[in-house]
Enzyme design. Structure first.
Site, PDB file in Angstrom:
ATOM      1  N   SER A   8       0.844  -1.194   0.000  1.00 25.34           N
ATOM      2  CA  SER A   8       0.000   0.000   0.000  1.00 25.34           C
ATOM      3  C   SER A   8       0.876   1.239   0.000  1.00 25.34           C
ATOM      4  CB  SER A   8      -0.922   0.011   1.219  1.00 25.34           C
ATOM      5  OG  SER A   8      -1.538   1.276   1.296  1.00 25.34           O
ATOM      6  N   ASP A  35      -4.745   3.805  -2.010  1.00 20.93           N
ATOM      7  CA  ASP A  35      -5.871   4.161  -1.140  1.00 20.93           C
ATOM      8  C   ASP A  35      -6.361   5.574  -1.421  1.00 20.93           C
ATOM      9  OD1 ASP A  35      -6.181   1.852   0.599  1.00 20.93           O
ATOM     10  OD2 ASP A  35      -4.169   2.331   1.322  1.00 20.93           O
ATOM     11  N   MET A  37      -8.931   8.348  -0.475  1.00 18.93           N
ATOM     12  CA  MET A  37      -9.826   8.707   0.641  1.00 18.93           C
ATOM     13  C   MET A  37     -10.351  10.124   0.438  1.00 18.93           C
ATOM     14  SD  MET A  37      -7.729   7.249   3.906  1.00 18.93           S
ATOM     15  CE  MET A  37      -6.778   5.721   3.812  1.00 18.93           C
TER      16      MET A  37
HETATM   17  C1  DX5 Z   1      -6.608   1.732   5.401  1.00 20.77           C
HETATM   18  C2  DX5 Z   1      -6.115   1.426   4.010  1.00 20.77           C
HETATM   19  C3  DX5 Z   1      -5.025   0.439   3.955  1.00 20.77           C
HETATM   20  C4  DX5 Z   1      -3.741   0.869   4.619  1.00 20.77           C
HETATM   21  C5  DX5 Z   1      -3.087  -0.352   5.173  1.00 20.77           C
HETATM   22  O1  DX5 Z   1      -7.748   2.485   5.309  1.00 20.77           O
HETATM   23  O2  DX5 Z   1      -7.180   0.909   3.224  1.00 20.77           O
HETATM   24  O3  DX5 Z   1      -4.756   0.027   2.625  1.00 20.77           O
HETATM   25  O4  DX5 Z   1      -2.851   1.520   3.731  1.00 20.77           O
HETATM   26  O5  DX5 Z   1      -2.010   0.032   5.931  1.00 20.77           O
HETATM   27  P1  DX5 Z   1      -1.356  -0.909   7.027  1.00 20.77           P
HETATM   28  O6  DX5 Z   1      -0.823  -2.105   6.288  1.00 20.77           O
HETATM   29  O7  DX5 Z   1      -0.282  -0.042   7.588  1.00 20.77           O
HETATM   30  O8  DX5 Z   1      -2.414  -1.267   8.012  1.00 20.77           O
HETATM   31 ZN    ZN Z   2      -6.665  -0.008   1.236  1.00 19.08          ZN
END
Ligand code: DX5
Ligand code: ZN
Length: 216
Positions: A8, A35, A37
């Site tokens: 990610s 991601d 948002m």
């Molecule tokens: C959270 C995101 C994830 C995030 C995961 O809302 O959807 O994809 O980047 O990050 P880690 O692996 O650090 O939990």
């Molecule tokens: Zn994600």
């Protein structure tokens, strides 16, 4: 299916994005998880089409776009033009989920549906035959670096049974708090795509870390 690792990019160092992408290119990760948002569906704001396009210019890997966005259908065309391969929308943000998935497929991309930790996996029953990917959130969406929610294993097991009953085989992705400590158990419960942000990017050698995840 051999598991797919999707680092990610949220956890990457954005002041050095091309070096971070170069690392991913040299690694055994097959996908890059992006991601998006919107500050409404989730409290945090990240990035959109422009950054997807930048990443597209830095890699040939599959771009797996996770939309944590209200009314995500507003952006399908933009994200396709930016170079997305997979677009995943949230069940909780999609009053017409079946249509949204169909729209993503109609423009030639793979369509995913994500569910939050509080949502019952049974709610997906009527879209399993059209979704290319099911994303089980193992943290509440919005931030990287949160702790893994243990209930995820049970959700994966239930999903596995549902998929078997309908004789369908979409990607099953897990996202949030995933790393070497839970990878094997997640795969055993039915996941085949592991998203990992902080664990990969904080590792001393991210490339070796990804290698170990591929072999988990
Ligand atoms: C959270 C995101 C994830 C995030 C995961 O809302 O959807 O994809 O980047 O990050 P880690 O692996 O650090 O939990
Ligand atoms: Zn994600």
């Amino acid at each position: 299916m051999k598991q797919i690792i999707a680092p990610s990019i949220l956890a990457a160092d954005f002041s050095n994005l091309s070096a971070e992408m170069e690392m991913i290119n040299r690694s055994r990760a097959e996908w890059v998880h992006i991601d998006v948002m919107d500050g409404a569906f989730v409290p945090n704001i990240t990035f959109g089409a422009k950054v997807i396009k930048t990443i597209r210019g830095l890699t040939d890997k599959i771009l797996d776009v996770h939309m944590m966005v209200e009314k995500p259908e507003r952006y399908f065309d933009d994200f396709k033009n930016a170079g997305a391969d997979i677009i995943t929308v949230h069940l909780e943000a999609s009053p017409n989920l079946h249509r949204s998935l169909q729209n993503i497929k109609d423009i030639g991309l793979k369509a995913g549906v994500a569910i939050n930790p509080h949502s019952n996996v049974m709610l997906l029953e009527d879209v399993l035959n059209i979704a290319d990917l099911i994303l089980i959130m193992s943290v509440n969406p919005g931030f990287g670096g949160q702790s893994f929610i243990e209930r995820t294993y049970e959700k994966l097991r239930i999903l596995k049974k549902m998929l078997k009953e309908q004789d369908v085989d979409p990607y099953v992705e897990v996202d949030g708090g995933v790393g070497l400590e839970n990878a094997a158990k997640l795969l055993e419960a039915g996941a085949n795509v592991l998203v990992s942000g902080s664990a990969v990017f904080k590792a001393k050698s991210p490339i070796k870390y990804i290698d170990k995840m591929v072999n988990a």
